[in-house]
Scaffold this motif. Sequence first.
Motif, PDB file in Angstrom:
ATOM      1  N   LYS A  54      50.126  41.359  15.826  1.00 27.17           N
ATOM      2  CA  LYS A  54      49.533  41.165  14.498  1.00 27.17           C
ATOM      3  C   LYS A  54      49.063  42.503  13.924  1.00 27.17           C
ATOM      4  N   GLU A  55      48.376  43.277  14.765  1.00 27.91           N
ATOM      5  CA  GLU A  55      47.898  44.596  14.339  1.00 27.91           C
ATOM      6  C   GLU A  55      49.070  45.511  13.969  1.00 27.91           C
ATOM      7  N   ALA A  56      50.122  45.504  14.771  1.00 26.62           N
ATOM      8  CA  ALA A  56      51.282  46.360  14.503  1.00 26.62           C
ATOM      9  C   ALA A  56      51.941  45.990  13.175  1.00 26.62           C
ATOM     10  N   VAL A  57      52.042  44.697  12.891  1.00 25.33           N
ATOM     11  CA  VAL A  57      52.673  44.254  11.643  1.00 25.33           C
ATOM     12  C   VAL A  57      51.872  44.727  10.433  1.00 25.33           C
ATOM     13  N   VAL A  58      50.558  44.519  10.434  1.00 20.33           N
ATOM     14  CA  VAL A  58      49.786  44.920   9.248  1.00 20.33           C
ATOM     15  C   VAL A  58      49.749  46.442   9.102  1.00 20.33           C
ATOM     16  N   LYS A  59      49.791  47.163  10.220  1.00 19.14           N
ATOM     17  CA  LYS A  59      49.864  48.629  10.140  1.00 19.14           C
ATOM     18  C   LYS A  59      51.192  49.065   9.531  1.00 19.14           C
ATOM     19  N   ALA A  60      52.276  48.385   9.888  1.00 18.70           N
ATOM     20  CA  ALA A  60      53.583  48.727   9.326  1.00 18.70           C
ATOM     21  C   ALA A  60      53.605  48.497   7.814  1.00 18.70           C
ATOM     22  N   PHE A  61      52.859  47.509   7.347  1.00 17.36           N
ATOM     23  CA  PHE A  61      52.761  47.264   5.906  1.00 17.36           C
ATOM     24  C   PHE A  61      51.785  48.229   5.231  1.00 17.36           C
ATOM     25  N   GLY A  62      51.029  48.971   6.036  1.00 19.93           N
ATOM     26  CA  GLY A  62      50.120  49.973   5.490  1.00 19.93           C
ATOM     27  C   GLY A  62      48.828  49.417   4.937  1.00 19.93           C
ATOM     28  N   VAL A  63      48.459  48.207   5.325  1.00 15.11           N
ATOM     29  CA  VAL A  63      47.231  47.614   4.780  1.00 15.11           C
ATOM     30  C   VAL A  63      46.172  47.333   5.834  1.00 15.11           C
ATOM     31  N   GLY A  64      46.561  47.169   7.079  1.00 14.27           N
ATOM     32  CA  GLY A  64      45.585  46.729   8.070  1.00 14.27           C
ATOM     33  C   GLY A  64      45.033  45.380   7.652  1.00 14.27           C
ATOM     34  N   PHE A  65      43.894  45.037   8.197  1.00 14.29           N
ATOM     35  CA  PHE A  65      43.259  43.779   7.812  1.00 14.29           C
ATOM     36  C   PHE A  65      42.273  44.069   6.688  1.00 14.29           C
ATOM     37  N   SER A  66      42.839  44.327   5.513  1.00 16.46           N
ATOM     38  CA  SER A  66      42.054  44.601   4.308  1.00 16.46           C
ATOM     39  C   SER A  66      42.808  43.981   3.137  1.00 16.46           C
ATOM     40  N   GLU A  67      42.298  44.158   1.963  1.00  9.78           N
ATOM     41  CA  GLU A  67      42.952  43.647   0.754  1.00  9.78           C
ATOM     42  C   GLU A  67      43.219  42.143   0.844  1.00  9.78           C
ATOM     43  N   GLY A  68      42.352  41.426   1.585  1.00 12.55           N
ATOM     44  CA  GLY A  68      42.499  39.978   1.707  1.00 12.55           C
ATOM     45  C   GLY A  68      43.434  39.520   2.797  1.00 12.55           C
ATOM     46  N   VAL A  69      44.010  40.439   3.566  1.00 14.52           N
ATOM     47  CA  VAL A  69      44.912  40.085   4.666  1.00 14.52           C
ATOM     48  C   VAL A  69      44.063  39.680   5.874  1.00 14.52           C
ATOM     49  N   THR A  70      44.416  38.545   6.488  1.00 18.64           N
ATOM     50  CA  THR A  70      43.676  38.055   7.649  1.00 18.64           C
ATOM     51  C   THR A  70      44.584  37.992   8.877  1.00 18.64           C
ATOM     52  N   PHE A  71      43.978  37.813  10.040  1.00 19.45           N
ATOM     53  CA  PHE A  71      44.747  37.712  11.283  1.00 19.45           C
ATOM     54  C   PHE A  71      45.750  36.573  11.229  1.00 19.45           C
ATOM     55  N   ARG A  72      45.395  35.497  10.565  1.00 18.03           N
ATOM     56  CA  ARG A  72      46.265  34.326  10.533  1.00 18.03           C
ATOM     57  C   ARG A  72      47.413  34.471   9.528  1.00 18.03           C
ATOM     58  N   ASP A  73      47.450  35.577   8.774  1.00 20.00           N
ATOM     59  CA  ASP A  73      48.570  35.844   7.856  1.00 20.00           C
ATOM     60  C   ASP A  73      49.829  36.275   8.604  1.00 20.00           C
ATOM     61  N   VAL A  74      49.682  36.598   9.879  1.00 21.22           N
ATOM     62  CA  VAL A  74      50.821  36.942  10.736  1.00 21.22           C
ATOM     63  C   VAL A  74      50.839  35.934  11.876  1.00 21.22           C
ATOM     64  N   GLU A  75      51.920  35.197  12.006  1.00 23.47           N
ATOM     65  CA  GLU A  75      52.070  34.274  13.125  1.00 23.47           C
ATOM     66  C   GLU A  75      53.219  34.761  13.998  1.00 23.47           C
ATOM     67  N   GLY A  90      50.149  33.660   3.457  1.00 23.45           N
ATOM     68  CA  GLY A  90      48.963  34.124   2.746  1.00 23.45           C
ATOM     69  C   GLY A  90      49.170  35.414   1.976  1.00 23.45           C
ATOM     70  N   LYS A  91      48.127  36.221   1.973  1.00 16.35           N
ATOM     71  CA  LYS A  91      48.122  37.466   1.209  1.00 16.35           C
ATOM     72  C   LYS A  91      49.191  38.446   1.697  1.00 16.35           C
ATOM     73  N   LEU A  92      49.434  38.496   2.998  1.00 12.78           N
ATOM     74  CA  LEU A  92      50.443  39.423   3.511  1.00 12.78           C
ATOM     75  C   LEU A  92      51.844  39.023   3.055  1.00 12.78           C
ATOM     76  N   ALA A  93      52.116  37.729   3.004  1.00 11.00           N
ATOM     77  CA  ALA A  93      53.420  37.271   2.508  1.00 11.00           C
ATOM     78  C   ALA A  93      53.587  37.664   1.040  1.00 11.00           C
ATOM     79  N   SER A  94      52.523  37.530   0.252  1.00  9.28           N
ATOM     80  CA  SER A  94      52.573  37.930  -1.159  1.00  9.28           C
ATOM     81  C   SER A  94      52.819  39.429  -1.293  1.00  9.28           C
ATOM     82  N   LEU A  95      52.127  40.203  -0.471  1.00  9.54           N
ATOM     83  CA  LEU A  95      52.317  41.658  -0.475  1.00  9.54           C
ATOM     84  C   LEU A  95      53.763  42.013  -0.122  1.00  9.54           C
ATOM     85  N   ALA A  96      54.320  41.331   0.863  1.00  6.64           N
ATOM     86  CA  ALA A  96      55.702  41.591   1.278  1.00  6.64           C
ATOM     87  C   ALA A  96      56.668  41.316   0.131  1.00  6.64           C
ATOM     88  N   VAL A  97      56.467  40.219  -0.581  1.00  3.92           N
ATOM     89  CA  VAL A  97      57.324  39.884  -1.721  1.00  3.92           C
ATOM     90  C   VAL A  97      57.174  40.931  -2.819  1.00  3.92           C
TER      91      VAL A  97
END
Length: 131
Positions: A54-75, A90-97
């Motif tokens: 989960k941590e690696a994925v949000v780091k790859a997106f460059g956001v970490g767990f900020s900007e409304g991204v939560t641990f449960r946004d990555v399954e 959630g928010k990470l899926a929106s960011l990806a789109v």
Amino acid sequence: MHIGIDIVEVPRIAKALNRGNKGFLNAVYTAGEAAHIEQAHAGDVRAAGIWAAKEAVVKAFGVGFSEGVTFRDVEVRYTATGQPQAVLSGKLASLAVDRSLQVLSISISHTENYAVATALVGPVSAEVRPV
């Protein structure tokens, strides 16, 4: 292409999991991940690997767990052959789109004491081809 990596100490995750209630488990992991962790022979090691992914994925997106991204946004889900895959919500899926990005691949490895994961994120048009 963007890459993220994380390493976590298994005993740290084990301590959080063994606090006596399922608060940590339910706050960080999806229902599917929690079931996978609880069914595993070494659930604390599995939980640490999923945490690192989960941590690696949000780091790859460059956001970490900020900007409304939560641990449960990555399954983290597993294929029939055991390959881990990241499913966004959630928010990470929106960011990806919004950024036209997708998770191309994740990899998880662990020992008794450490879990490490990497994530590769790239353009939606990118193809991952078998070697």
